[in-house]
Design a protein around this motif. Structure first.
Motif, PDB file in Angstrom:
ATOM      1  N   ARG A  80      35.752  -0.157   3.067  1.00  0.00           N
ATOM      2  CA  ARG A  80      34.512  -0.387   3.822  1.00  0.00           C
ATOM      3  C   ARG A  80      33.491  -1.163   2.979  1.00  0.00           C
ATOM      4  O   ARG A  80      32.716  -1.943   3.510  1.00  0.00           O
ATOM      5  N   VAL A  81      33.521  -0.928   1.671  1.00  0.00           N
ATOM      6  CA  VAL A  81      32.638  -1.699   0.777  1.00  0.00           C
ATOM      7  C   VAL A  81      33.049  -3.185   0.826  1.00  0.00           C
ATOM      8  O   VAL A  81      32.206  -4.079   0.891  1.00  0.00           O
ATOM      9  N   PHE A  82      34.353  -3.409   0.843  1.00  0.00           N
ATOM     10  CA  PHE A  82      34.855  -4.785   0.972  1.00  0.00           C
ATOM     11  C   PHE A  82      34.378  -5.417   2.291  1.00  0.00           C
ATOM     12  O   PHE A  82      34.019  -6.585   2.344  1.00  0.00           O
ATOM     13  N   ASP A 110      43.395  -9.576   4.303  1.00  0.00           N
ATOM     14  CA  ASP A 110      44.767  -9.304   3.887  1.00  0.00           C
ATOM     15  C   ASP A 110      45.038  -7.793   3.960  1.00  0.00           C
ATOM     16  O   ASP A 110      44.555  -7.038   3.120  1.00  0.00           O
ATOM     17  N   GLU A 111      45.795  -7.385   4.945  1.00  0.00           N
ATOM     18  CA  GLU A 111      46.167  -5.978   5.156  1.00  0.00           C
ATOM     19  C   GLU A 111      44.958  -5.028   5.075  1.00  0.00           C
ATOM     20  O   GLU A 111      44.991  -4.055   4.296  1.00  0.00           O
ATOM     21  N   PRO A 112      43.914  -5.245   5.856  1.00  0.00           N
ATOM     22  CA  PRO A 112      42.743  -4.369   5.744  1.00  0.00           C
ATOM     23  C   PRO A 112      42.999  -2.939   6.205  1.00  0.00           C
ATOM     24  O   PRO A 112      42.291  -2.024   5.804  1.00  0.00           O
ATOM     25  N   PRO A 167      40.346  -9.543   0.257  1.00  0.00           N
ATOM     26  CA  PRO A 167      41.684  -9.370  -0.331  1.00  0.00           C
ATOM     27  C   PRO A 167      42.220  -7.954  -0.137  1.00  0.00           C
ATOM     28  O   PRO A 167      41.494  -7.069   0.329  1.00  0.00           O
ATOM     29  N   GLN A 168      43.469  -7.761  -0.521  1.00  0.00           N
ATOM     30  CA  GLN A 168      44.019  -6.403  -0.477  1.00  0.00           C
ATOM     31  C   GLN A 168      43.282  -5.558  -1.510  1.00  0.00           C
ATOM     32  O   GLN A 168      42.922  -6.060  -2.581  1.00  0.00           O
ATOM     33  N   ARG A 169      43.069  -4.312  -1.157  1.00  0.00           N
ATOM     34  CA  ARG A 169      42.296  -3.432  -2.035  1.00  0.00           C
ATOM     35  C   ARG A 169      42.941  -3.325  -3.423  1.00  0.00           C
ATOM     36  O   ARG A 169      42.263  -3.216  -4.439  1.00  0.00           O
ATOM     37  N   SER A 170      44.257  -3.377  -3.449  1.00  0.00           N
ATOM     38  CA  SER A 170      44.967  -3.182  -4.716  1.00  0.00           C
ATOM     39  C   SER A 170      44.796  -4.354  -5.682  1.00  0.00           C
ATOM     40  O   SER A 170      45.159  -4.263  -6.849  1.00  0.00           O
ATOM     41  N   PHE A 184      35.522  -9.435 -11.597  1.00  0.00           N
ATOM     42  CA  PHE A 184      35.831  -8.375 -10.630  1.00  0.00           C
ATOM     43  C   PHE A 184      36.927  -8.821  -9.663  1.00  0.00           C
ATOM     44  O   PHE A 184      37.846  -8.066  -9.358  1.00  0.00           O
ATOM     45  N   ASP A 185      36.822 -10.038  -9.174  1.00  0.00           N
ATOM     46  CA  ASP A 185      37.721 -10.458  -8.105  1.00  0.00           C
ATOM     47  C   ASP A 185      37.855 -11.989  -8.154  1.00  0.00           C
ATOM     48  O   ASP A 185      37.082 -12.709  -7.529  1.00  0.00           O
TER      49      ASP A 185
END
Lengths: 278, 246
Positions: free
Chosen positions: B144-146, B161-163, B78-81, A156-157
């Motif tokens: 928000r999950v992150f 990172d850029e939230p 991390p960044q979402r992307s 996933f990450d």
């Protein structure tokens, strides 16, 4: 058909492959490594050709070569992070070229056997291959149970997995090695050209049907069993190569499920619109 | 006390230096914004500090010890992307990923861990979406999950990172609320940030970066028009200029 020993072994092998394929296939898809399976299957031809040339059981030379390349692939993936397909291109063509050169050096009866490895053969599945496959299935099943969570996080990450302290490099290499061994073992049965399709397609289809990880694997196993068994029967009935027949069945299942999903979605949409109109 | 001591970090990419001479200390319990133009190396800095990409040189100390020995104190958003949101999983399972260091990677999550995951989701207003497949969430909800996953991690130092990138007002509010809460608990937060208009409001320390540090220190002292001109090389917009000057 079921009274023939070779058909019984073919069904036993298909059953075991159906259990393995969705587990490996799902991780291959999610790790964007679907083509890695294809690369390893091309390279495995070189392993077979090497075995034939030096007079060693091709399965062992195959496993050795594929494992070495699987490790090299992970190294190249790290090296060419932005262009990871470069490693695939180099090794796929390199593996095929090496296989052809080794076959050329081994003048004689190698061509016929090579055809078996290219297209697969259900007639030649031996008792030893079934035992090997059973061992591999148990090993993959156990590893899946033990490493499911860490692999899930890693897939996933990868960056967060690394900061969480997971040994991501070792895990990635082990996954590649395991994929390599699987390909080496099932390649003589389904054929080098289509082994990756058989690994990847059941998971690819079930990903469209389930949104949970376990759901994808369970549905994947059912799809794999359906495709493999139907393909085997078709292959026996029409005398077609098993790997190709099974792959076509998978593609038909893919088409049918996509169509059904679209129809269901359309029906749901129109129901929703009707209820809004009311 | 310094939570982080970063000394002389240098990063090369294909023989080209993308970051050099980066040295700064981050006090415990501070909120630090890493600010600079596109391509300044902000995300690269965070990744190099966390050893996600190789450094040419430099050292990182976390509470006076090497990072490798202190990884359990680190939380990374991390960044979402950078993540595959089509991954077959739901919001609760993503949050549970943050708990596995505590649970043990080879053990099953217990009822208590699931409760904690749900509490974290609740804190960011996402409990109703716990079983929702992550691809069915909006960008802000995914962020928000992150955040909930980071909360579940219960780290001492957070790298984000850029939230705020591409999120709705509610998510932005949730991020700010969480950052302030972490600060009040004595946790340290480093955030890669690009919106100059909110820097003074959000952060008590700023690192102005453009391939190398331009200035670092308390926001009040460092976040001046002069330093911004030096960081952005005159590419600062009229609106941003007006915001900083007021």
């Amino acid at each position: 058909m079921f009274f023939y020993g070779f058909m019984q072994r073919a069904f036993q092998a298909s059953f075991l492959i159906s259990l393995i394929a969705p587990m490996l296939g799902l991780f291959l898809i999610l790790r964007r490594q679907s083509l890695m399976a294809d690369t390893l299957s091309h390279v495995s031809l070189a392993g077979v050709a090497l075995g034939m040339l030096i007079g060693v059981n091709p399965t062992w030379t195959n496993i050795f070569v594929v494992v070495a390349i699987a490790i090299l692939l992970e190294y190249l993936r790290m090296l060419y992070r932005t262009y990871s397909e470069i490693s695939i291109a180099i090794l796929m063509s390199g593996g095929m070229a090496l296989a052809l050169v080794l076959m050329g050096l081994n003048q004689g009866g190698a061509t016929l056997s090579m055809n078996q490895f290219l297209f697969g053969s259900i007639v030649t599945i031996s008792e030893q291959q079934i035992w090997m496959l059973l061992g591999l299935t148990i090993m993959i099943g156990l590893l899946y149970l033990i490493f499911r969570k860490p692999m899930y996080i890693l897939t996933f990450d990868e960056e967060t997995a690394f900061t969480a302290g997971l040994p991501i490099k070792t895990m990635s290499i082990l996954f590649n090695v395991l994929t390599g061994i699987t390909i080496a073992v099932i390649m003589p049965i389904v054929g080098a050209l289509l082994v990756s399709a058989i690994l990847v397609l059941p998971a690819a289809i079930s990903m469209r049907l389930s949104k949970s990880f376990n759901g994808v694997i369970m549905i994947g196993i059912i799809i794999a069993l359906t495709g493999m068994f139907t393909g085997l029967v078709g292959s026996y009935g029409y005398g077609t190569p098993p790997g190709a027949t099974i792959t076509l069945i998978f593609i038909i299942i893919f088409g049918v499920t996509t169509l059904i999903k679209k129809i269901v979605l359309q029906i749901k949409r129109s129901k929703l619109l009707n209820s809004k109109d009311l | 006390m310094n939570a982080l001591e970063i000394t002389n970090i240098k990063v090369n990419y294909h023989k080209q230096t993308v970051l050099k001479n980066v040295s700064f200390n981050v006090p415990e319990g501070s909120l630090t914004g890493i600010v600079g133009p596109n391509g300044a190396g902000k995300s690269t800095l965070i990744k190099a500090v966390l050893e996600l990409i190789p450094k040419r040189s430099g050292t990182v100390k976390v509470y006076d010890q090497a990072l490798r020995q202190q990884k359990h104190l680190i939380g990374y958003v991390p960044q979402r992307s950078e993540v595959d949101w089509d991954f077959p999983t739901n919001a609760r399972d993503v949050v549970l990923m943050g708990r596995y260091r505590k649970i043990g990677f080879f053990k099953r999550a217990k009822k208590r861990d699931i409760e904690i995951a749900d509490q974290c989701l609740d804190k960011v207003g996402m409990l109703d979406f716990a079983t929702r497949q992550i691809s069915q969430l909006s960008g802000g909800q995914q962020q928000r999950v992150f955040l909930a996953r980071a909360l579940a991690q219960d780290a001492s130092i957070y790298f984000m990172d850029e939230p705020f990138s591409g999120v709705d007002a509610a998510t932005e509010k949730a991020i700010i609320h969480l950052m302030k809460e972490w600060k009040s608990e004595g946790k340290t937060v480093l955030v890669v940030h690009h919106d100059l208009q909110t820097v003074e409001e959000y952060f008590d320390r700023v690192l102005l970066l453009n391939k190398e540090p331009i200035q670092y220190g308390e926001t009040q002292t460092v976040f001046t028009m002069d330093n911004l001109e030096r960081t952005y090389g005159g590419k600062i917009s009229f609106l941003e200029r007006a915001t900083v000057l007021t």
